[in-house]
Write an enzyme that holds these catalytic residues in place. Structure first.
Site, PDB file in Angstrom:
ATOM      1  N   LYS A  91       0.840  -1.203   0.000  1.00 59.40           N
ATOM      2  CA  LYS A  91       0.000   0.000   0.000  1.00 59.40           C
ATOM      3  C   LYS A  91       0.878   1.257   0.000  1.00 59.40           C
ATOM      4  O   LYS A  91       0.635   2.204  -0.757  1.00 59.40           O
ATOM      5  CB  LYS A  91      -0.946  -0.022   1.214  1.00 59.40           C
TER       6      LYS A  91
ATOM      7  N   GLN B 298      -4.900  -1.579   9.721  1.00 62.42           N
ATOM      8  CA  GLN B 298      -4.765  -2.872   9.046  1.00 62.42           C
ATOM      9  C   GLN B 298      -5.327  -3.979   9.935  1.00 62.42           C
ATOM     10  O   GLN B 298      -5.017  -4.063  11.124  1.00 62.42           O
ATOM     11  CB  GLN B 298      -3.277  -3.125   8.719  1.00 62.42           C
TER      12      GLN B 298
ATOM     13  N   ASP C 143     -10.781   3.131   3.984  1.00 60.35           N
ATOM     14  CA  ASP C 143     -11.092   1.697   3.924  1.00 60.35           C
ATOM     15  C   ASP C 143     -12.584   1.462   3.699  1.00 60.35           C
ATOM     16  O   ASP C 143     -13.008   0.348   3.386  1.00 60.35           O
ATOM     17  CB  ASP C 143     -10.722   1.037   5.264  1.00 60.35           C
TER      18      ASP C 143
HETATM   19  N1  GUN Z   1      -6.904  -6.800   6.013  1.00 55.83           N
HETATM   20  C1  GUN Z   1      -7.222  -7.510   4.907  1.00 55.83           C
HETATM   21  N2  GUN Z   1      -7.824  -6.711   3.980  1.00 55.83           N
HETATM   22  C2  GUN Z   1      -7.880  -5.479   4.526  1.00 55.83           C
HETATM   23  C3  GUN Z   1      -8.390  -4.231   4.061  1.00 55.83           C
HETATM   24  O1  GUN Z   1      -8.922  -4.080   2.941  1.00 55.83           O
HETATM   25  N3  GUN Z   1      -8.260  -3.192   4.933  1.00 55.83           N
HETATM   26  C4  GUN Z   1      -7.687  -3.313   6.166  1.00 55.83           C
HETATM   27  N4  GUN Z   1      -7.627  -2.239   6.943  1.00 55.83           N
HETATM   28  N5  GUN Z   1      -7.217  -4.460   6.626  1.00 55.83           N
HETATM   29  C5  GUN Z   1      -7.302  -5.541   5.806  1.00 55.83           C
END
Ligand code: GUN
Length: 288
Positions: free
Chosen positions: A52, A96, A119
């Protein structure tokens, strides 16, 4: 010939747009800035958050990973998020997942304020997906948004199609069911208690698997008409420690009309969607 729904060409096109949008924002005094909160050392989370950050920087945005100790005290954790919520230089923040056990009781969707929730987990952002209103200024969960973008950019029709989604999570299955519905598809949301899943998937035009079970979807889920589209959200590791999806790609690739690869399908689309949301959050500031 089966169409392989690879993210690569779409990523190339959207990256160009995002770089240009980012340049425009910077010329207007806004440098898009994402903060990623990472608690502990979950190996998959370490990889995802690094990807990311790399992509945000590639398009010209700023991104910091706030790496916190697995044992962080609740009050300290909440204080850090509160500071980010109040920091005018930051446009987007994600926490996350998964979080460690002692933080699981938190209503994680309510921690980051709606304006920075890139998100798409905040109730107000989820409501915009449910109601199909204000979608342009609010934030749609990244994986569901990425799946719709992948299908549309690959010229796969969604309206009037029957869709089976396997997996009812808050971050993929449920919002994705709403998005497909908003695009005039008819959705069956399947899960671990669904009886006769294979009868349902065989009847559908599009099958999405988002359960995290390696190679769950095999030829027994597929009709013999060779006209189905299969989307694999799974990011699992097999017995040899290799990345593999929920779908047994080799077993079904010649039985369907289109299929996403793992890696290189839904995963990159999720990151692109996050960057799109971050730039939207930054643009929203322009009109304040
Ligand atoms: N863990 C797995 N997929 C995601 C996501 O799209 N966002 C976040 N914050 N954590 C994740």
């Amino acid at each position: 010939m089966t169409q392989i729904l690879s993210a690569a060409p779409i990523k190339k096109k959207i990256t160009k747009e995002l770089k240009s949008d980012c340049k425009f924002l910077k010329e207007n005094g806004i440098h898009p800035y994402l903060k990623v909160i990472l608690v502990g050392n979950n190996p998959a989370s370490l990889v995802y958050t690094a990807s990311k950050k790399k992509y945000c920087e590639r398009i010209g945005a700023k991104c910091d990973i706030i790496a916190l100790d697995e044992q962080i005290e609740l009050i300290k954790f909440l204080t850090i998020i509160d500071e980010i919520n109040h920091d005018n230089d930051v446009h987007g923040c994600i926490i996350q997942l998964p979080l460690p056990k002692h933080l699981l009781h938190l209503d994680v969707g309510k921690l980051v304020i709606q304006e920075k929730d890139v998100d798409g987990f905040h109730p107000e952002n989820l409501y915009s997906v449910l109601s199909n209103q204000n979608i342009e200024t609010h934030f749609v969960s990244c994986t569901p948004k990425g799946i719709i973008t992948l299908l549309r950019e690959s010229q796969i029709e969604i309206a009037n199609k029957r869709v089976a989604i396997i997996g009812r999570s808050m971050i993929v299955g449920k919002p994705l069911a709403c998005l497909f519905t908003n695009h005039n598809a008819t959705v069956t949301l399947c899960h671990s208690k669904t009886q006769n899943i294979r009868e349902i998937t065989k009847e559908c035009d599009i099958i999405v698997s988002a359960v995290g079970i390696a190679h769950l979807v095999d030829e027994t889920f597929i009709s013999n008409k060779k006209n189905q589209v299969v989307v694999d959200v799974g990011m699992n590791t097999n017995a040899n420690g290799e990345l593999c999806g929920d779908v047994n790609f080799e077993k079904i690739k010649d039985l369907v009309s289109a299929i996403t690869p793992v890696p290189g399908g839904v995963g990159p689309m999720t990151i692109i969607s996050l960057a799109q949301n971050l730039l939207q959050a930054s643009k929203n500031r322009l009109s304040l």
